[in-house]
Design an enzyme around this catalytic site. Structure first.
Site, mmCIF file in Angstrom:
data_model
loop_
_atom_site.group_PDB
_atom_site.id
_atom_site.type_symbol
_atom_site.label_atom_id
_atom_site.label_comp_id
_atom_site.label_asym_id
_atom_site.label_seq_id
_atom_site.Cartn_x
_atom_site.Cartn_y
_atom_site.Cartn_z
ATOM 1 N N GLU A 1 -28.075 -7.388 22.103
ATOM 2 C CA GLU A 1 -29.174 -7.512 23.063
ATOM 3 C C GLU A 1 -30.305 -6.573 22.663
ATOM 4 O OE1 GLU A 1 -28.018 -6.791 27.104
ATOM 5 O OE2 GLU A 1 -26.198 -8.002 26.949
ATOM 6 N N GLU B 1 -20.111 -4.135 27.497
ATOM 7 C CA GLU B 1 -20.399 -2.769 27.937
ATOM 8 C C GLU B 1 -19.280 -2.234 28.828
ATOM 9 O OE1 GLU B 1 -24.348 -2.554 29.551
ATOM 10 O OE2 GLU B 1 -25.291 -3.023 27.634
#
Length: 497
Positions: A263, A116
């Site tokens: 995820e 991220e």
């Protein structure tokens, strides 16, 4: 969900993405009593976990995974990204130190360069693609580029206007990064890594998204979301977000890059502001997600094209800061006990915490009493089993016999070690059974969906081939249990559990 954490991905088989989905589960290490790598691998093997993803390249974990055949995704931590993205030599050194020293014994199949990055450390964005290229160049030099793919995990928040999916696009601010990144993924045969959290989409929608839609629960046709541009029907948030990413890539003229969801999950507990973070909802989401992925349903845009997915996460991370939910995404606690039992009937044998095919470790019929006593002493001593349930007046004190107490201790050790091969032997006086030995208020560790339990400690149970002399700790059974002995056992529990 990014931090310096170990993540493990639970996957049954790795087949071509278009043919078979891989199902994963993440493991964070912000756990007060984090199991050591040997124990983690024991649980992975007991649960038939065939892939792991690490947020770093922890050498102890990679060593523990050697020889298991488990496919491993390692990561360049965010804090190392700037150095690697600015130096080909630094990237080559990283690959030499973290990859070349472990392959082929450890089956490393992918590297995630940061996590991220665009949303957590945007200052590193200008060197992100360079970092991927330098890592890939080092792999190419070692002739590992066809075996180990390179990518980077993104938050789904980089996608704007995600519904209807056909109108989705990446935040234009990141076009100078996303375009060369997608070109790199395409040219190297890699995939877009995406973190998808319907829980947060639901929470942030202020009731605009129905809970059932977020949890994969069946919806009547009139409740399904319809993309008016494509007339595709969406029955869950997960598919809508994945298709939004596909459409966002196509907007930039990239149409053949697969997506791996790195995820996804649902918290089982939250504070007063998180009323839908519950055991039931977490169980429902993860169970339905697993079924959805393993059935190769695909998405409305790409039906039948599997979306490999990593569930977040394996362990509850009690040491994490922030909201209560941040500590409660796990399928298991630190001792390996399931937080809830997944409903996986008909989806294949995947997690031993499902109630199907449970096994228990008990004393063998006709076993020598002295050998049973010695094994019991070892389990409650060096074996670090919590034997407090067998204290006089405790639920498992009766019947006060060596056989009964040894059976409880054996089963506790068996699950403590993740039901690993050789952990139900005790020099031949233990055996595996499918009959639950629980009785009355005495519930054995393997009962009530507790398969997979293990407690921190590295001792291995004496086997028929072991030369171990056993423990000097005495745990006598037959008349009464020594108070001094129990005090020692409880002290061991306090230290090791």
């Amino acid at each position: 969900m990014a931090s310096w954490r170990l993540m493990a991905a639970l996957l049954l088989h790795l087949l071509p993405l278009a043919a078979m989905a891989a199902q994963g589960v993440n493991i964070g290490t912000a756990v007060t009593d984090m199991p050591n790598p040997t124990q983690v691998v024991a649980l992975l093997k007991a649960q038939q976990i065939r892939h792991v993803r690490l947020y770093d390249a922890d050498p102890a974990m990679l060593t523990a995974l050697a020889g298991t055949g488990i496919r491993v995704t390692v990561s360049v931590p965010n804090q190392q990204l700037l150095a690697i993205g600015q130096s080909n030599a630094t990237a080559a050194n990283w690959v030499a130190r973290n990859i070349l020293t472990h392959v082929p014994a450890t089956n490393i199949t992918a590297i995630s360069v940061g996590s991220e990055v665009l949303t957590i450390i945007p200052n590193a964005a200008p060197v992100l693609v360079s970092a991927l290229q330098y890592i890939h160049a080092a792999l190419t030099a070692a002739r590992l580029d066809s075996r180990i793919k390179v990518s980077t995990a993104h938050s789904s928040s980089i996608i704007l206007d995600s519904f209807p999916p056909s109108q989705a696009f990446f935040n234009r601010t990141w076009d100078p990064v996303m375009v060369p990144l997608l070109r790199f993924l395409q040219s190297t045969g890699s995939y877009l890594m995406l973190n998808v959290y319907p829980y947060y989409d639901y929470m942030q929608s202020h009731d605009a998204i129905p809970l059932d839609y977020a949890l994969f629960r069946p919806l009547p046709p009139n409740k399904e979301a319809v993309d008016s541009n494509t007339m595709l029907h969406y029955t869950n948030v997960f598919d809508a977000v994945v298709d939004a990413a596909y459409f966002a890539m196509s907007y930039l003229n990239f149409t053949n890059i697969p997506i791996v969801v790195t995820e996804s999950g649902w918290p089982s507990k939250g504070d007063s502001t998180e009323p839908d973070a519950t055991l039931d909802n977490a169980n429902t989401y993860n169970s339905n997600l697993i079924k959805h992925v393993l059935n190769n349903t695909g998405t409305p845009k790409h039906p039948g094209v599997a979306v490999s997915t990593f569930i977040y996460e394996l362990y509850n991370e009690d040491a994490r800061t922030g909201a209560v939910s941040e500590k409660n995404w796990g399928l298991f606690d630190a001792n390996g006990r399931p937080v809830y039992v997944l409903h996986l009937t008909g989806s294949g044998s995947m997690l031993a915490n499902d109630t199907t095919n449970q096994t228990f470790c008990v004393a063998k019929d006709g076993a020598d009493r002295k050998m049973l006593q010695a094994a019991l002493d070892w389990a409650c001593g060096p074996g670090k089993v919590d034997c407090s349930a067998m204290v006089q007046g405790a639920p498992c004190y009766e019947p006060d016999t060596v056989v009964a107490h040894a059976s409880y201790a054996f089963d506790a050790y068996y699950y403590k070690m993740g039901m690993a091969e050789g952990t139900c032997d005790f020099k031949g006086v233990a055996t595996i059974t499918t009959t639950d030995p629980s009785h009355g208020s005495c519930v054995f560790p393997g009962s009530n969906g507790s398969n997979g339990t293990f407690i921190n400690g590295t001792s291995l149970a004496p086997s028929s081939n072991s030369t171990s002399s056993g423990s000097s700790l005495s745990f006598h059974t037959g008349n009464s249990i020594s108070c001094v002995t129990i005090s020692v056992v409880l002290l061991l529990s306090a230290v090791f559990l």
